[in-house]
Write a protein that holds these residues in place. Structure first.
Motif, PDB file in Angstrom:
ATOM      1  N   THR A 185       0.864  -1.181   0.000  1.00 15.11           N
ATOM      2  CA  THR A 185       0.000   0.000   0.000  1.00 15.11           C
ATOM      3  C   THR A 185       0.900   1.229   0.000  1.00 15.11           C
ATOM      4  N   ILE A 186       0.664   2.126  -0.955  1.00 13.55           N
ATOM      5  CA  ILE A 186       1.479   3.338  -1.073  1.00 13.55           C
ATOM      6  C   ILE A 186       0.593   4.540  -0.743  1.00 13.55           C
ATOM      7  N   ALA A 187       0.987   5.297   0.267  1.00 12.60           N
ATOM      8  CA  ALA A 187       0.189   6.443   0.704  1.00 12.60           C
ATOM      9  C   ALA A 187       1.064   7.689   0.742  1.00 12.60           C
ATOM     10  N   ASN A 188       0.409   8.841   0.622  1.00 17.59           N
ATOM     11  CA  ASN A 188       1.101  10.118   0.694  1.00 17.59           C
ATOM     12  C   ASN A 188       1.148  10.582   2.146  1.00 17.59           C
ATOM     13  N   ALA A 189       2.308  11.038   2.568  1.00 25.63           N
ATOM     14  CA  ALA A 189       2.479  11.615   3.906  1.00 25.63           C
ATOM     15  C   ALA A 189       3.318  12.872   3.737  1.00 25.63           C
ATOM     16  N   GLY A 190       2.665  13.976   3.428  1.00 25.95           N
ATOM     17  CA  GLY A 190       3.396  15.194   3.115  1.00 25.95           C
ATOM     18  C   GLY A 190       4.169  15.020   1.831  1.00 25.95           C
ATOM     19  N   LYS A 191       5.437  15.293   1.848  1.00 24.35           N
ATOM     20  CA  LYS A 191       6.262  15.116   0.663  1.00 24.35           C
ATOM     21  C   LYS A 191       6.855  13.714   0.590  1.00 24.35           C
ATOM     22  N   ASN A 192       6.469  12.861   1.512  1.00 21.66           N
ATOM     23  CA  ASN A 192       6.973  11.491   1.528  1.00 21.66           C
ATOM     24  C   ASN A 192       5.921  10.518   0.988  1.00 21.66           C
TER      25      ASN A 192
END
Length: 601
Positions: A185-192
């Motif tokens: 699962t690939i999620a956005n966390a700010g710029k990461n």
């Protein structure tokens, strides 16, 4: 300055209050000698790994929920322990840990040397070549990270089989792009970008993470392990099993249908074989009849010519000389009578042979079943594993047999008319032979007694009538023999089709037996599918449903009774450039005593 001194003294007072209270509590506890009552204990296991997955260190934070504060005991082979709640002393006597908990919750840390239930191996690749990650910090290229999770057989604990792993890796999008991670699962966390993998209880996995980088550096990988306590309800599989049951029932019906089809084809093959035998007899009879037709017509032609000659001679008879000539005709008439009798006998023999052949043909034709097979029946065969050429031969054989039966039914009146015609010819020939012989006898007895005028005229008239009647008989015999020849020629094609159909039906019967063996095996293999499927579903559910797992202590079996939960928090070393510590040291040196004291608060 006065305000500053006032704040400093206040800070010092606040700093030393806990130590004073601790002494009071310890003294009070010694006086009362109270024993605390633990309601539950929770363990959080912290572990640090090298970038490659090797274990660096491990410690446990133990959290107690108490019903009553007081002295409590815990067990564990710790290298060292630390009070995280207050400044009271923790006693360590071998594997026994004793401490005083003054409040409803109490925390302490224990450092130990122990194996994790999982073995982690992390490999790094840059542009397809395995590398030491610390040597490629700041470099660019295609990066692959391989994470292997295996059971650590040196750790005899139930955690591997009952705990679910969550493995997370954060990638800074300033440095990484074209990120790919199968089954993650690939999620956005700010710029990461946060890439999260899940490893189910009892499973060993090899996980792959791939990305392009302009500047390689990584934050530490985070791994958490929690009990898979989610209860997996068994799905309603009735509809699914009913569908499979319908499938197996259909296969059973197909197997039964193929069995019945095989019986029908074998019956058809047997009937066609008998039909072929009867047809062969019938054809032989027709051939004999056709071959004998030349002899019949030849003999009849001779008799007919003789009658014509007699007729011509009789017409020339007159007076006494004519009566004298009649005497010489007696022998010729006797020969004609004998010839006709022989002809009648041959026709009688042919009639008997034809009747036997026709009866054999009828018996064989009756063996052919009526047309009951449908296109759907043949489609079952085409959908099977039988060679389509064999099925085409079956179709042709079946159609040929039905065509032969149809031709026979259409021609049955013609077949049945032959025997009566032969019998009629035989009767006529016998009657003619008798008439000729009677005529010869009468000539012999009457010569010399015939009235020259009146008697001779009557004789001539009777001879002419007999000659004309026989001529008609001869013409009918010619037409009949021509019809027999045509029937014999036409029936040869029918017999050829019957022979081919019989051969094909027998071959097809063998192929149908093979098909039935296959459908029987298929039915045997599939009839238990619904039960087997339910067993597999139950097995799969039980593999991941760990809701009945009773928590056990990671530290010591003696803690099991009070242990409520155990969690694992694991982190790998970050792979980043070393910090410049010069400025930090300079800042620390520039701070005075008071600044450092104030920083404590």
């Amino acid at each position: 300055m006065r305000k500053t001194i006032k704040w400093v003294w206040l800070a010092l007072a606040l700093f030393f209050i806990p130590f004073t209270n601790t002494g009071v509590l310890a003294e009070s506890s010694e006086e009362k000698d109270d024993t605390g009552k633990v309601e539950e204990k929770n363990e959080v296991v912290y572990a640090n790994l090298e970038a490659g997955g090797s274990l660096e260190n491990i410690y446990v934070v133990n959290a107690f929920e108490l019903k009553e504060p007081g002295v409590i005991e815990d067990f564990g082979n710790y290298e060292s322990v630390k009070n995280l709640t207050d400044t009271s002393k923790i006693e360590q006597d071998g594997d026994t840990i004793r401490m005083e908990a003054a409040s409803d919750t109490f925390y302490y840390q224990g450092n130990l040397s122990k194996e994790l239930p999982w073995k982690f191996t992390i490999n790094y690749y840059l542009d397809g070549e395995e590398v030491d990650p610390k040597t490629i910090i700041g470099e660019s290229g295609q990066v692959e990270i391989e994470i292997k999770v295996e059971e650590n057989e040196e750790a005899e604990t139930p955690f591997f089989d009952n705990y679910m792993l969550q493995i997370s890796q954060s990638l800074n999008t300033d440095y990484f792009y074209n990120i790919e991670a199968e089954d993650a699962t690939i999620a956005n966390a700010g710029k990461n970008k946060q890439i999260a993998f899940t490893v189910m209880p009892g499973e060993e996995e090899t996980l792959m993470l791939q990305a392009d980088t302009d500047q390689f550096e990584l934050a530490g990988m985070e791994i958490s392990a929690l009990p898979s306590s989610v209860s997996v309800d068994s799905p309603d599989t009735d509809a699914l099993t009913e569908e499979f049951q319908s499938l197996t029932d259909a296969i059973g019906e197909i197997n039964q249908g193929v069995s019945e089809l095989g019986d029908g084809i074998r019956g058809l093959g047997g009937g066609l074989t008998e039909l072929e035998n009867g047809s062969s007899q019938f054809q032989n009879g027709l051939n004999e009849l056709s071959n004998s037709s030349g002899e019949l017509t030849g003999a009849s032609s001779e008799i007919n010519n003789a009658f014509q000659s007699i007729q011509e001679e009789v017409d020339q008879i007159t007076g006494i000389d004519g009566i004298d000539q009649l005497g010489s005709m007696t022998e010729a008439a006797s020969d004609m009578a004998a010839g006709m009798e022989a002809l009648a006998d041959e026709i009688d023999a042919l009639t008997t042979g034809y009747g036997d052949a026709r009866e054999a043909l009828k018996t064989a034709m009756d063996q052919i079943p009526e047309a009951t097979l449908t296109e759907e029946d043949f489609q079952v065969l085409y959908d099977s594993e039988i060679d389509s050429e064999i099925i085409d031969e079956l179709t042709g054989t079946y159609e040929a047999a039905q065509s032969a039966l149809a031709v026979y039914n259409e021609s049955i009146e013609s077949f049945e008319a032959v025997e009566p015609a032969l019998s009629e010819f035989q009767t006529s020939a016998s009657e003619i032979a008798g008439s000729i012989r009677s005529f010869a006898d009468e000539i012999e007895q009457s010569v010399g007694q015939i009235d020259i005028d009146e008697g001779l005229d009557e004789f001539i008239t009777s001879v002419n009538t007999m000659a004309d009647n026989y001529n008609q008989f001869h013409e009918g015999l010619l037409s009949y023999t021509n019809g027999v020849n045509e029937l014999s020629t036409s029936y040869a094609d029918i017999h050829g089709g019957i022979s081919g159909a019989a051969t094909g039906a027998n071959e097809l019967a063998a192929g149908t037996d093979e098909l039935q063996d296959g459908t029987s095996q298929l039915y045997d293999a599939t009839q238990n599918i619904p039960d087997e499927m339910q067993e597999e579903i139950d097995k799969m559910i039980s593999q991941y449903d760990k809701s009945d797992f009773d928590p056990v202590s990671f530290i010591s079996e003696e803690n099991n009774d009070m242990t409520n939960s155990v969690q694992f928090v694991i982190q790998t070393d970050s792979i980043q450039p070393e910090e410049d510590t010069a400025e930090v040291e300079e800042e620390e040196e520039s701070e005075g005593f008071w600044e450092r004291l104030m920083n404590l608060f």
